[in-house]
Design a protein around this motif. Structure first.
Motif, PDB file in Angstrom:
ATOM      1  N   THR A  20       0.766  -1.017  -0.025  1.00  0.00           N
ATOM      2  CA  THR A  20      -0.200   0.102  -0.062  1.00  0.00           C
ATOM      3  C   THR A  20       0.658   1.274   0.164  1.00  0.00           C
ATOM      4  O   THR A  20       0.642   2.094  -0.562  1.00  0.00           O
ATOM      5  CB  THR A  20      -0.929  -0.019   1.092  1.00  0.00           C
ATOM      6  OG1 THR A  20      -1.839  -1.183   1.302  1.00  0.00           O
ATOM      7  CG2 THR A  20      -1.905   1.119   1.008  1.00  0.00           C
ATOM      8  N   LEU A  24       0.900   4.504  -2.981  1.00  0.00           N
ATOM      9  CA  LEU A  24       0.303   5.523  -2.844  1.00  0.00           C
ATOM     10  C   LEU A  24       1.528   6.779  -2.695  1.00  0.00           C
ATOM     11  O   LEU A  24       2.369   6.564  -2.220  1.00  0.00           O
ATOM     12  CB  LEU A  24      -0.339   5.569  -1.529  1.00  0.00           C
ATOM     13  CG  LEU A  24      -1.632   4.285  -1.497  1.00  0.00           C
ATOM     14  CD1 LEU A  24      -2.067   4.483  -0.108  1.00  0.00           C
ATOM     15  CD2 LEU A  24      -2.595   4.783  -2.500  1.00  0.00           C
ATOM     16  N   ALA A  28      -1.519  10.436   1.083  1.00  0.00           N
ATOM     17  CA  ALA A  28      -2.742   9.482   0.350  1.00  0.00           C
ATOM     18  C   ALA A  28      -3.192   8.678   1.615  1.00  0.00           C
ATOM     19  O   ALA A  28      -2.403   8.006   2.467  1.00  0.00           O
ATOM     20  CB  ALA A  28      -2.564   8.863  -0.534  1.00  0.00           C
ATOM     21  N   ALA A  29      -4.340   8.540   1.703  1.00  0.00           N
ATOM     22  CA  ALA A  29      -5.115   7.227   2.752  1.00  0.00           C
ATOM     23  C   ALA A  29      -4.296   5.976   2.653  1.00  0.00           C
ATOM     24  O   ALA A  29      -4.298   5.699   1.599  1.00  0.00           O
ATOM     25  CB  ALA A  29      -6.466   7.160   2.625  1.00  0.00           C
ATOM     26  N   HIS A  31      -5.124   3.438   4.639  1.00  0.00           N
ATOM     27  CA  HIS A  31      -5.982   2.321   5.167  1.00  0.00           C
ATOM     28  C   HIS A  31      -6.170   1.060   4.114  1.00  0.00           C
ATOM     29  O   HIS A  31      -6.178   1.299   2.907  1.00  0.00           O
ATOM     30  CB  HIS A  31      -7.561   2.894   5.525  1.00  0.00           C
ATOM     31  CG  HIS A  31      -8.051   3.154   4.344  1.00  0.00           C
ATOM     32  ND1 HIS A  31      -8.246   4.587   3.934  1.00  0.00           N
ATOM     33  CD2 HIS A  31      -9.129   2.561   3.607  1.00  0.00           C
ATOM     34  CE1 HIS A  31      -8.986   4.792   2.879  1.00  0.00           C
ATOM     35  NE2 HIS A  31      -9.637   3.557   2.673  1.00  0.00           N
ATOM     36  N   GLU A  98     -14.715   0.543  -1.724  1.00  0.00           N
ATOM     37  CA  GLU A  98     -13.921   1.290  -2.585  1.00  0.00           C
ATOM     38  C   GLU A  98     -13.610   0.702  -3.992  1.00  0.00           C
ATOM     39  O   GLU A  98     -13.114   1.077  -4.857  1.00  0.00           O
ATOM     40  CB  GLU A  98     -12.316   1.696  -2.096  1.00  0.00           C
ATOM     41  CG  GLU A  98     -12.543   2.798  -0.756  1.00  0.00           C
ATOM     42  CD  GLU A  98     -11.227   2.872  -0.137  1.00  0.00           C
ATOM     43  OE1 GLU A  98     -10.856   3.726   0.530  1.00  0.00           O
ATOM     44  OE2 GLU A  98     -10.377   1.630  -0.222  1.00  0.00           O
ATOM     45  N   LYS A 135     -15.203   3.982  -8.590  1.00  0.00           N
ATOM     46  CA  LYS A 135     -14.942   2.678  -7.930  1.00  0.00           C
ATOM     47  C   LYS A 135     -14.244   1.328  -8.895  1.00  0.00           C
ATOM     48  O   LYS A 135     -14.842   1.380 -10.015  1.00  0.00           O
ATOM     49  CB  LYS A 135     -15.877   2.291  -7.057  1.00  0.00           C
ATOM     50  CG  LYS A 135     -16.217   3.237  -5.772  1.00  0.00           C
ATOM     51  CD  LYS A 135     -17.368   2.999  -5.009  1.00  0.00           C
ATOM     52  CE  LYS A 135     -17.439   4.125  -3.906  1.00  0.00           C
ATOM     53  NZ  LYS A 135     -18.278   3.606  -2.894  1.00  0.00           N
ATOM     54  N   THR A 209      -5.978   4.190  -7.860  1.00  0.00           N
ATOM     55  CA  THR A 209      -6.914   4.894  -8.161  1.00  0.00           C
ATOM     56  C   THR A 209      -7.929   5.608  -7.225  1.00  0.00           C
ATOM     57  O   THR A 209      -8.363   6.580  -7.437  1.00  0.00           O
ATOM     58  CB  THR A 209      -7.729   4.328  -9.142  1.00  0.00           C
ATOM     59  OG1 THR A 209      -8.811   3.213  -8.655  1.00  0.00           O
ATOM     60  CG2 THR A 209      -7.236   3.854 -10.383  1.00  0.00           C
ATOM     61  N   ARG A 210      -7.935   5.015  -5.985  1.00  0.00           N
ATOM     62  CA  ARG A 210      -8.973   5.496  -5.088  1.00  0.00           C
ATOM     63  C   ARG A 210      -8.789   6.865  -4.657  1.00  0.00           C
ATOM     64  O   ARG A 210      -9.597   7.652  -4.479  1.00  0.00           O
ATOM     65  CB  ARG A 210      -9.163   4.593  -3.835  1.00  0.00           C
ATOM     66  CG  ARG A 210      -7.679   4.579  -2.810  1.00  0.00           C
ATOM     67  CD  ARG A 210      -7.954   3.670  -1.751  1.00  0.00           C
ATOM     68  NE  ARG A 210      -6.746   3.645  -0.901  1.00  0.00           N
ATOM     69  CZ  ARG A 210      -6.536   2.817   0.393  1.00  0.00           C
ATOM     70  NH1 ARG A 210      -7.677   2.153   0.655  1.00  0.00           N
ATOM     71  NH2 ARG A 210      -5.567   2.805   0.893  1.00  0.00           N
ATOM     72  N   HIS A 211      -7.366   7.511  -4.640  1.00  0.00           N
ATOM     73  CA  HIS A 211      -7.067   8.617  -4.134  1.00  0.00           C
ATOM     74  C   HIS A 211      -7.245   9.790  -5.053  1.00  0.00           C
ATOM     75  O   HIS A 211      -7.162  10.945  -4.813  1.00  0.00           O
ATOM     76  CB  HIS A 211      -5.551   8.845  -3.353  1.00  0.00           C
ATOM     77  CG  HIS A 211      -4.546   8.315  -4.463  1.00  0.00           C
ATOM     78  ND1 HIS A 211      -4.415   6.882  -4.735  1.00  0.00           N
ATOM     79  CD2 HIS A 211      -3.639   8.992  -4.973  1.00  0.00           C
ATOM     80  CE1 HIS A 211      -3.230   6.992  -5.697  1.00  0.00           C
ATOM     81  NE2 HIS A 211      -2.734   8.315  -5.723  1.00  0.00           N
ATOM     82  N   VAL A 212      -7.295   9.155  -6.150  1.00  0.00           N
ATOM     83  CA  VAL A 212      -7.293  10.144  -7.332  1.00  0.00           C
ATOM     84  C   VAL A 212      -8.858  10.120  -8.304  1.00  0.00           C
ATOM     85  O   VAL A 212      -9.068  10.586  -9.138  1.00  0.00           O
ATOM     86  CB  VAL A 212      -6.171   9.982  -8.503  1.00  0.00           C
ATOM     87  CG1 VAL A 212      -4.993  10.539  -8.011  1.00  0.00           C
ATOM     88  CG2 VAL A 212      -6.256   8.758  -8.981  1.00  0.00           C
ATOM     89  N   SER A 213      -9.769   9.306  -7.611  1.00  0.00           N
ATOM     90  CA  SER A 213     -10.894   9.155  -8.172  1.00  0.00           C
ATOM     91  C   SER A 213     -11.734  10.543  -8.378  1.00  0.00           C
ATOM     92  O   SER A 213     -12.403  10.479  -9.425  1.00  0.00           O
ATOM     93  CB  SER A 213     -11.928   7.950  -7.254  1.00  0.00           C
ATOM     94  OG  SER A 213     -13.154   8.102  -7.636  1.00  0.00           O
TER      95      SER A 213
END
Length: 234
Positions: A20, A24, A28-29, A31, A98, A135, A209-213
């Protein structure tokens, strides 16, 4: 999913737990990726459920947080059932997630009504948010006979309509009754390995991709409409 242990035939020397932190950017998150899994059959020995449970074990072992939605008791899409407990549960899980895994049997050359009802109950727009936009999505199907890709192709189409990012790889298991043991665990072989591939790919795409969605799904036409609406309000 009572048994969370990985099968002994999984070769851990080649098993990857996506890093992770490495995937990232700073800040960025970090979790665990939140993955919702849906399956499309209510049968007592549902092969779509068994495949979904196998996928959930793999995702959890790779470091994801997983939830499986049980479609039993979910009503057919109807305005009068908007506040049904199963509908509210599904929608809350969709907001939480996500990324998603959709797994359906192929019945009469298509995804099942059980699978379609779950997709239809997840709204495109709710409370100022789009529960599925941006997502990630992985699609899988089980077949009672020969190899087919009708269900996964249709679920890809549904995912595109829901503004999701479907990963390139997919799983289609022919003669699924031959691919699971008496305990419901998937047997070693190319279809198990393909399932590992797809879950690994889904997790990597989700982390990337989740942090740039919000940036990826920001659209000119929508910015234009917002500006026009704001101008009228002034």
């Amino acid at each position: 999913m009572s048994n969370t242990e990985l099968p002994p035939h999984l070769d851990l020397t080649h098993f990857v737990t996506p890093d992770t932190a490495a995937l990232l950017p700073p800040g960025a998150a970090a979790h665990p990726a939140r993955i919702l899994l849906l399956y499309g059959s209510l049968r007592a020995r549902s092969y779509s459920r068994l495949l979904t449970e196998e996928a959930a074990r793999l995702l959890a072992a790779m470091g994801a947080e997983v939830r499986i939605f049980n479609p039993a008791g979910l009503p057919l899409p109807d305005e009068d059932s908007e506040n049904h407990p199963k509908v509210l549960e599904l929608r809350e899980l969709a907001r939480w997630s996500e990324g998603m895994v959709w797994c359906s049997p192929e019945r009469h050359g298509a995804l099942t009504g059980v699978m379609k009802a779950q997709i239809d109950w997840i709204p495109l727009f709710a409370g100022g948010t789009r529960p599925t936009q941006g997502k990630t999505l992985a699609v899988m199907e089980v077949c009672g006979g020969v190899h087919s890709f009708n269900a996964v192709n249709q679920m890809r189409q549904q995912g595109r309509w829901m503004r999701m990012l479907a990963v390139p790889n997919q799983v289609s298991v022919p003669a699924a009754f031959n691919e699971f043991d008496e305990a419901g665990r998937m047997l070693p072989g190319e279809y198990y390995d393909r399932t590992v591939d797809v879950m690994e790919e889904l997790l990597k795409f989700t982390l990337l991709t989740r942090h740039v969605s919000p940036y990826l799904t920001d659209r000119y036409s929508e910015r234009k409409k917002r500006a026009e609406k704001a101008a009228k309000a002034d």
